[in-house]
Design a protein around this motif. Structure first.
Motif, PDB file in Angstrom:
ATOM      1  N   LYS A  98      -1.716  41.283 -41.101  1.00 41.14           N
ATOM      2  CA  LYS A  98      -0.936  40.050 -41.009  1.00 41.14           C
ATOM      3  C   LYS A  98      -1.415  39.194 -39.842  1.00 41.14           C
ATOM      4  O   LYS A  98      -1.790  39.719 -38.794  1.00 41.14           O
ATOM      5  CB  LYS A  98       0.547  40.362 -40.804  1.00 41.14           C
ATOM      6  CG  LYS A  98       1.288  40.812 -42.038  1.00 41.14           C
ATOM      7  CD  LYS A  98       2.784  40.925 -41.735  1.00 41.14           C
ATOM      8  CE  LYS A  98       3.574  41.284 -42.969  1.00 41.14           C
ATOM      9  NZ  LYS A  98       5.038  41.334 -42.674  1.00 41.14           N
ATOM     10  N   PRO A  99      -1.390  37.883 -39.993  1.00 38.52           N
ATOM     11  CA  PRO A  99      -1.673  37.018 -38.830  1.00 38.52           C
ATOM     12  C   PRO A  99      -0.567  37.176 -37.789  1.00 38.52           C
ATOM     13  O   PRO A  99       0.603  37.353 -38.132  1.00 38.52           O
ATOM     14  CB  PRO A  99      -1.684  35.614 -39.433  1.00 38.52           C
ATOM     15  CG  PRO A  99      -0.916  35.729 -40.705  1.00 38.52           C
ATOM     16  CD  PRO A  99      -1.147  37.107 -41.220  1.00 38.52           C
ATOM     17  N   ARG A 100      -0.953  37.102 -36.511  1.00 37.81           N
ATOM     18  CA  ARG A 100       0.000  37.264 -35.416  1.00 37.81           C
ATOM     19  C   ARG A 100       0.221  35.938 -34.707  1.00 37.81           C
ATOM     20  O   ARG A 100      -0.729  35.203 -34.428  1.00 37.81           O
ATOM     21  CB  ARG A 100      -0.526  38.282 -34.396  1.00 37.81           C
ATOM     22  CG  ARG A 100      -0.792  39.658 -34.965  1.00 37.81           C
ATOM     23  CD  ARG A 100      -1.309  40.590 -33.890  1.00 37.81           C
ATOM     24  NE  ARG A 100      -1.551  41.929 -34.403  1.00 37.81           N
ATOM     25  CZ  ARG A 100      -1.898  42.969 -33.650  1.00 37.81           C
ATOM     26  NH1 ARG A 100      -2.052  42.804 -32.337  1.00 37.81           N
ATOM     27  NH2 ARG A 100      -2.093  44.149 -34.197  1.00 37.81           N
ATOM     28  N   VAL A 101       1.468  35.672 -34.396  1.00 41.33           N
ATOM     29  CA  VAL A 101       1.788  34.469 -33.642  1.00 41.33           C
ATOM     30  C   VAL A 101       2.745  34.844 -32.520  1.00 41.33           C
ATOM     31  O   VAL A 101       3.665  35.642 -32.705  1.00 41.33           O
ATOM     32  CB  VAL A 101       2.401  33.387 -34.567  1.00 41.33           C
ATOM     33  CG1 VAL A 101       3.708  33.854 -35.171  1.00 41.33           C
ATOM     34  CG2 VAL A 101       2.600  32.075 -33.815  1.00 41.33           C
ATOM     35  N   GLU A 135       1.341  28.334 -36.799  1.00 40.76           N
ATOM     36  CA  GLU A 135       1.246  29.239 -37.954  1.00 40.76           C
ATOM     37  C   GLU A 135      -0.093  29.072 -38.661  1.00 40.76           C
ATOM     38  O   GLU A 135      -0.739  30.070 -39.032  1.00 40.76           O
ATOM     39  CB  GLU A 135       2.366  28.944 -38.943  1.00 40.76           C
ATOM     40  CG  GLU A 135       3.739  29.361 -38.514  1.00 40.76           C
ATOM     41  CD  GLU A 135       4.764  29.012 -39.579  1.00 40.76           C
ATOM     42  OE1 GLU A 135       4.510  29.331 -40.768  1.00 40.76           O
ATOM     43  OE2 GLU A 135       5.798  28.408 -39.247  1.00 40.76           O
ATOM     44  N   GLN A 136      -0.516  27.845 -38.872  1.00 34.46           N
ATOM     45  CA  GLN A 136      -1.772  27.593 -39.575  1.00 34.46           C
ATOM     46  C   GLN A 136      -2.958  28.160 -38.819  1.00 34.46           C
ATOM     47  O   GLN A 136      -3.880  28.728 -39.421  1.00 34.46           O
ATOM     48  CB  GLN A 136      -1.939  26.091 -39.794  1.00 34.46           C
ATOM     49  CG  GLN A 136      -0.900  25.484 -40.733  1.00 34.46           C
ATOM     50  CD  GLN A 136      -0.995  23.972 -40.812  1.00 34.46           C
ATOM     51  OE1 GLN A 136      -1.827  23.351 -40.144  1.00 34.46           O
ATOM     52  NE2 GLN A 136      -0.138  23.360 -41.621  1.00 34.46           N
ATOM     53  N   ALA A 167      -2.846  30.725 -36.774  1.00 29.55           N
ATOM     54  CA  ALA A 167      -2.770  32.184 -36.902  1.00 29.55           C
ATOM     55  C   ALA A 167      -3.304  32.650 -38.246  1.00 29.55           C
ATOM     56  O   ALA A 167      -3.998  33.669 -38.329  1.00 29.55           O
ATOM     57  CB  ALA A 167      -1.322  32.637 -36.708  1.00 29.55           C
ATOM     58  N   GLU A 168      -2.986  31.913 -39.313  1.00 31.44           N
ATOM     59  CA  GLU A 168      -3.483  32.281 -40.635  1.00 31.44           C
ATOM     60  C   GLU A 168      -4.996  32.119 -40.732  1.00 31.44           C
ATOM     61  O   GLU A 168      -5.661  32.878 -41.432  1.00 31.44           O
ATOM     62  CB  GLU A 168      -2.778  31.439 -41.697  1.00 31.44           C
ATOM     63  CG  GLU A 168      -1.293  31.773 -41.839  1.00 31.44           C
ATOM     64  CD  GLU A 168      -0.561  30.809 -42.742  1.00 31.44           C
ATOM     65  OE1 GLU A 168      -1.197  29.814 -43.162  1.00 31.44           O
ATOM     66  OE2 GLU A 168       0.627  31.043 -43.023  1.00 31.44           O
ATOM     67  N   LEU A 192       9.475  33.575 -40.112  1.00 33.29           N
ATOM     68  CA  LEU A 192       8.117  34.116 -40.069  1.00 33.29           C
ATOM     69  C   LEU A 192       7.914  35.286 -41.011  1.00 33.29           C
ATOM     70  O   LEU A 192       6.875  35.399 -41.674  1.00 33.29           O
ATOM     71  CB  LEU A 192       7.768  34.521 -38.633  1.00 33.29           C
ATOM     72  CG  LEU A 192       7.632  33.371 -37.634  1.00 33.29           C
ATOM     73  CD1 LEU A 192       7.355  33.902 -36.239  1.00 33.29           C
ATOM     74  CD2 LEU A 192       6.534  32.412 -38.068  1.00 33.29           C
ATOM     75  N   LYS A 241       7.219  34.400 -44.480  1.00 42.27           N
ATOM     76  CA  LYS A 241       5.928  33.742 -44.633  1.00 42.27           C
ATOM     77  C   LYS A 241       4.764  34.713 -44.473  1.00 42.27           C
ATOM     78  O   LYS A 241       3.600  34.314 -44.585  1.00 42.27           O
ATOM     79  CB  LYS A 241       5.789  32.625 -43.596  1.00 42.27           C
ATOM     80  CG  LYS A 241       6.801  31.506 -43.755  1.00 42.27           C
ATOM     81  CD  LYS A 241       6.675  30.506 -42.617  1.00 42.27           C
ATOM     82  CE  LYS A 241       7.702  29.380 -42.731  1.00 42.27           C
ATOM     83  NZ  LYS A 241       7.630  28.443 -41.574  1.00 42.27           N
ATOM     84  N   VAL A 282       3.961  36.310 -41.681  1.00 45.24           N
ATOM     85  CA  VAL A 282       3.387  36.177 -40.339  1.00 45.24           C
ATOM     86  C   VAL A 282       4.114  37.136 -39.402  1.00 45.24           C
ATOM     87  O   VAL A 282       5.345  37.189 -39.391  1.00 45.24           O
ATOM     88  CB  VAL A 282       3.522  34.731 -39.823  1.00 45.24           C
ATOM     89  CG1 VAL A 282       2.981  34.612 -38.405  1.00 45.24           C
ATOM     90  CG2 VAL A 282       2.801  33.776 -40.750  1.00 45.24           C
ATOM     91  N   HIS A 289       5.534  38.264 -35.939  1.00 45.86           N
ATOM     92  CA  HIS A 289       5.947  37.673 -34.668  1.00 45.86           C
ATOM     93  C   HIS A 289       5.643  38.679 -33.569  1.00 45.86           C
ATOM     94  O   HIS A 289       6.285  39.728 -33.463  1.00 45.86           O
ATOM     95  CB  HIS A 289       7.432  37.339 -34.697  1.00 45.86           C
ATOM     96  CG  HIS A 289       7.866  36.451 -33.588  1.00 45.86           C
ATOM     97  ND1 HIS A 289       9.173  36.044 -33.404  1.00 45.86           N
ATOM     98  CD2 HIS A 289       7.158  35.869 -32.572  1.00 45.86           C
ATOM     99  CE1 HIS A 289       9.238  35.261 -32.343  1.00 45.86           C
ATOM    100  NE2 HIS A 289       8.039  35.148 -31.828  1.00 45.86           N
TER     101      HIS A 289
END
Length: 427
Positions: A204-207, A376-377, A379-380, A406, A409, A411, A413
């Protein structure tokens, strides 16, 4: 042969037997009560904390062909700690269920003092001004017939929060200005010991988001600690008062914390940064003396971060000694100028991807939403992204709302510490 007559007890005798039976019944009941009182096996009072959940009343059996529903009585979200109001409340109401459970609800006069953590009464509040005062987490006492009294673990539908550890003496050294971080004799470092744990999936992308400038405004600081999810990292201004209190409150709520280092920026008034500001016009020894004071302001932080500092960070000769001191102390660094990485040899460092505007009022909320969406973008696209902002009420509200979206989506956190990377040593 004459028929034998059945002998009947006289009326007086039957009354006597009734009295004897009643006496025996009461004697038996009294003995049972005495036994249970002495053995501890009688009805037990169990404190059931109900923080964050609703108590649902049992619906009555509907008549054939009909359907009835009753609304669930809900307790408001409660502050942590505090006295057990139900045990102290003479005006409490009770309700016995068909299972023999007795629910004891707090009386209307039992109000929780928000600041002093003490019981207050209705006469201390003007009419209508205590409607939003929360009950404590121990508002309901349940009595179960035949059960021994015992404590019950808090029941909650909310996710459990793991506090960040308090300052460890092994990770501190004494200086003329106070306690400052160091690497412990067993090799432990503040950058990992005081970091919030994170085991999110690598797919998963991390933010991550840092909210800074805390400690200067009491109301905003408390709001950030209480309203933001624990994944949000909190940064505190070194000139604020009661930093030990506020940073402990933040760690107890699960937030990892950072210390802010005021640094010289382009076109900024250096005097506005305070006496401990790190300036390019000062030599390395002078800046390191000020850094000693800054680092001893409170304990339990995993990293430092800049406040302003674009000019100072771009000066490698000025920045390198500061980052080296942080590295030797076992502390990480988060940079929002994009220039510090050149002087960060061997130091765990993260660079802020996006600065989120501080919304002073509702009119600025749209810009906050726009930057959070951009975060978010990124991170993706890149796998991770780090945002940073400064504390205003509207900004805190927007981040809190955004964080709730999140998971849906896809993503993750993450806390800021999860984005730290150790810079390659300089030659």
């Amino acid at each position: 042969m004459p028929r034998r007559r059945r002998m009947k007890a006289p009326v007086l005798s039957r009354l006597a037997w009734a009295w004897l039976g009643s006496v025996a019944l009461f004697a038996g009941a009294g003995g049972a009560i005495f036994y249970f009182a002495q053995s501890g096996e009688g009805p037990g009072r169990i404190a059931l904390p109900v923080n964050g959940i609703e108590l649902f009343a049992r619906a009555p059996t509907p008549a054939p062909g009909t359907e009835e529903r009753i609304a669930a009585p809900a307790l408001r979200e409660a502050p942590s700690g505090g006295p057990q109001l139900a045990e102290m409340n003479p005006s409490a109401e009770t309700e016995e269920t068909e299972d023999g459970l007795v629910l004891i609800y707090p009386g209307e006069n039992d109000l929780y003092a928000e600041n002093e953590n003490e019981l207050l009464y209705e006469e201390e509040f003007p009419e209508g001004e205590y409607d939003d005062v929360a009950y404590s987490a121990d508002d309901v006492i349940i009595t179960i017939p035949g059960a021994k009294a015992k404590p019950v673990v808090a029941a909650s539908l909310t996710r459990a929060v793991t506090p960040i550890p308090d300052p460890d003496s092994a990770l501190l050294r004494s200086t003329a200005l106070g306690k400052a971080p160091r690497i412990a004799p067993d090799g432990r470092k503040a950058v990992s010991y005081y970091a919030r744990s994170f085991d999110g999936p690598r797919t998963k992308p991390r933010v991550a988001v840092i909210v800074g400038g805390l400690g200067l405004n009491t109301a905003v600081t408390e709001r950030a600690i209480d309203d933001l999810p624990p994944e949000v990292s909190l940064s505190f201004a070194p000139y604020a008062k009661n930093l030990d209190f506020w940073t402990k409150k933040a760690r107890d709520a699960g937030h990892e914390v950072l210390i802010e280092l005021p640094m010289e920026g382009y076109g900024a008034n250096a005097e506005a940064l305070g006496a401990a500001a790190l300036l390019t016009s000062r030599g390395a020894e002078e800046n390191l003396q000020r850094l000693d004071w800054l680092m001893s302001r409170f304990g339990g932080y995993f990293a430092a971060t800049n406040y302003m500092g674009a000019k100072f960070s771009a000066d490698a000769a000025a920045m390198a000694p500061v980052l080296e001191k942080l590295r030797v102390a076992g502390v990480g660094y988060v940079d929002d100028t994009g220039a510090a990485a050149r002087a960060a040899g061997g130091l765990p460092l993260a660079t802020v991807t996006r600065m989120i505007p501080a919304a002073a009022d509702d009119a600025d909320r749209r810009s906050v939403r726009r930057e959070l969406a951009a975060l978010e973008q990124i991170a993706e696209r890149d796998g991770m992204a780090l945002g940073k902002t400064y504390a205003y009420a509207a900004t805190i509200d927007e981040i809190a709302d955004w964080a709730k979206t999140l998971e849906k989506k896809g993503v993750a956190h993450a806390p800021a510490s999860a984005l730290l990377r150790t810079a390659a040593p300089t030659r």
